[in-house]
Design a protein around this motif. Structure first.
Motif, mmCIF file in Angstrom:
data_model
loop_
_atom_site.group_PDB
_atom_site.id
_atom_site.type_symbol
_atom_site.label_atom_id
_atom_site.label_comp_id
_atom_site.label_asym_id
_atom_site.label_seq_id
_atom_site.Cartn_x
_atom_site.Cartn_y
_atom_site.Cartn_z
ATOM 1 N N ASN A 186 -28.806 -6.072 6.423
ATOM 2 C CA ASN A 186 -29.666 -6.540 5.338
ATOM 3 C C ASN A 186 -31.145 -6.400 5.658
ATOM 4 O OD1 ASN A 186 -27.507 -7.250 3.809
ATOM 5 N ND2 ASN A 186 -27.591 -9.437 4.290
ATOM 6 N N MET A 187 -31.489 -6.464 6.934
ATOM 7 C CA MET A 187 -32.914 -6.451 7.312
ATOM 8 C C MET A 187 -33.410 -5.064 7.687
ATOM 9 S SD MET A 187 -34.777 -9.064 6.968
ATOM 10 C CE MET A 187 -36.142 -8.737 8.083
ATOM 11 N N ARG A 188 -32.511 -4.087 7.759
ATOM 12 C CA ARG A 188 -32.924 -2.766 8.231
ATOM 13 C C ARG A 188 -34.056 -2.176 7.383
ATOM 14 N NH1 ARG A 188 -29.302 2.241 10.140
ATOM 15 N NH2 ARG A 188 -31.036 3.587 10.627
ATOM 16 N N GLU A 189 -33.871 -2.164 6.074
ATOM 17 C CA GLU A 189 -34.883 -1.551 5.207
ATOM 18 C C GLU A 189 -36.195 -2.342 5.265
ATOM 19 O OE1 GLU A 189 -33.722 -0.922 1.121
ATOM 20 O OE2 GLU A 189 -35.809 -0.469 0.574
ATOM 21 N N ALA A 190 -36.081 -3.677 5.267
ATOM 22 C CA ALA A 190 -37.290 -4.513 5.318
ATOM 23 C C ALA A 190 -38.068 -4.240 6.602
ATOM 24 C CB ALA A 190 -36.894 -5.983 5.230
ATOM 25 N N LEU A 191 -37.329 -4.052 7.697
ATOM 26 C CA LEU A 191 -37.991 -3.776 8.982
ATOM 27 C C LEU A 191 -38.702 -2.420 8.942
ATOM 28 C CD1 LEU A 191 -38.529 -4.645 11.900
ATOM 29 C CD2 LEU A 191 -36.330 -3.634 12.531
ATOM 30 N N GLU A 192 -38.027 -1.439 8.394
ATOM 31 C CA GLU A 192 -38.644 -0.102 8.280
ATOM 32 C C GLU A 192 -39.890 -0.159 7.407
ATOM 33 O OE1 GLU A 192 -34.830 2.921 8.794
ATOM 34 O OE2 GLU A 192 -35.290 2.123 6.817
ATOM 35 N N ARG A 193 -39.805 -0.908 6.300
ATOM 36 C CA ARG A 193 -40.963 -0.994 5.394
ATOM 37 C C ARG A 193 -42.113 -1.742 6.061
ATOM 38 N NH1 ARG A 193 -38.398 -2.313 -0.486
ATOM 39 N NH2 ARG A 193 -40.581 -2.454 -1.046
ATOM 40 N N THR A 194 -41.789 -2.747 6.840
ATOM 41 C CA THR A 194 -42.834 -3.479 7.570
ATOM 42 C C THR A 194 -43.523 -2.552 8.551
ATOM 43 O OG1 THR A 194 -41.555 -5.526 7.392
ATOM 44 C CG2 THR A 194 -43.257 -5.478 9.081
ATOM 45 N N TYR A 195 -42.725 -1.741 9.254
ATOM 46 C CA TYR A 195 -43.288 -0.803 10.228
ATOM 47 C C TYR A 195 -44.230 0.184 9.531
ATOM 48 C CZ TYR A 195 -43.499 2.804 13.838
ATOM 49 O OH TYR A 195 -43.944 3.722 14.764
ATOM 50 N N HIS A 196 -43.802 0.723 8.404
ATOM 51 C CA HIS A 196 -44.635 1.716 7.711
ATOM 52 C C HIS A 196 -45.885 1.080 7.102
ATOM 53 C CE1 HIS A 196 -41.922 4.884 8.572
ATOM 54 N NE2 HIS A 196 -40.922 4.326 7.927
#
Ligand code: SF4
Length: 200
Positions: free
Chosen positions: A98-108
């Motif tokens: 569930n957090m994978r996409e949120a983590l990627e978006r935070t990184y970008h």
């Protein structure tokens, strides 16, 4: 009930003793982190914490950095509310699906130069949650990680030592990451890893 009350009076608290408020070693360590951050960045360091699926044990230790004993902000280091203001992403827990996409978006959303610290055993390789159907794995399965900080959870002092090790070791164009053990010192870079994230 009476026995319990008596026991609580006779025995001390079961928690670890708190650190001394004016610990000179802590002050020196914090000042060192701030000094190296100013040398590398020309200003103080801003940190954004991301919980990617932890049990919150690591968060308790990270929160302690802001309490009256550790008081990280007196060294100029601060936690920020937005990744757009951050230099460092401090990521805890195994990365859940569930957090994978949120983590990627935070990184970008974090401006370069930026560094990623995987905090705790779960962030390193999934820890006790490794292999779970709900987890992707450690942070390096999703993002390029600059520092792996071991411990379950790592103590506030270990977090400060990790920040110092990161600032001392990784250049802005850095192409290696470091792995700091539970009791390791500030300059104990024990292994180098590929910066590219591993995608299973
Ligand atoms: S490393 Fe330990 S404290 Fe941190 S999220 Fe995992 S189980 Fe919790």
């Amino acid at each position: 009930m009476r026995r319990m009350l008596f026991k609580s009076l006779v025995h001390g608290p079961l928690t670890e003793p708190s650190p001394v408020a004016d610990d000179a070693a802590l002050a020196e360590l914090g000042a060192q982190v701030d000094r190296v951050a100013r040398q590398r960045l020309g200003r103080t360091l801003s940190i954004r914490q991301v919980d990617a699926g932890s049990c919150n044990g690591c968060e308790l230790e990270i929160h302690a950095l802001n309490n009256v004993l550790y008081d990280l902000e007196r060294f100029g280091l601060r936690f920020v509310a937005s990744p757009r203001h951050a230099d460092v992403l401090m990521v805890t827990g195994p990365v859940t699906m569930n957090m994978r996409e949120a983590l990627e978006r935070t990184y970008h959303a974090t401006p370069s130069p930026k560094w990623v610290i995987a905090v705790g055993d779960c962030a390193r390789d999934g820890g006790v949650f490794s292999g779970s159907y709900a987890c992707v794995g450690g942070v390096s399965a999703v993002l390029p990680v600059d520092l792996h900080l071991r411990g379950c959870p790592p103590s506030p002092i270990a977090l400060l030592k990790g920040l110092l090790a990161l600032l001392e070791t990784v250049q802005f164009s850095g192409n290696a990451s470091i792995d700091v053990g539970r009791t390791a010192g500030p300059s104990s870079a024990v292994s180098r890893r590929n910066k590219e994230p591993h995608r299973p």
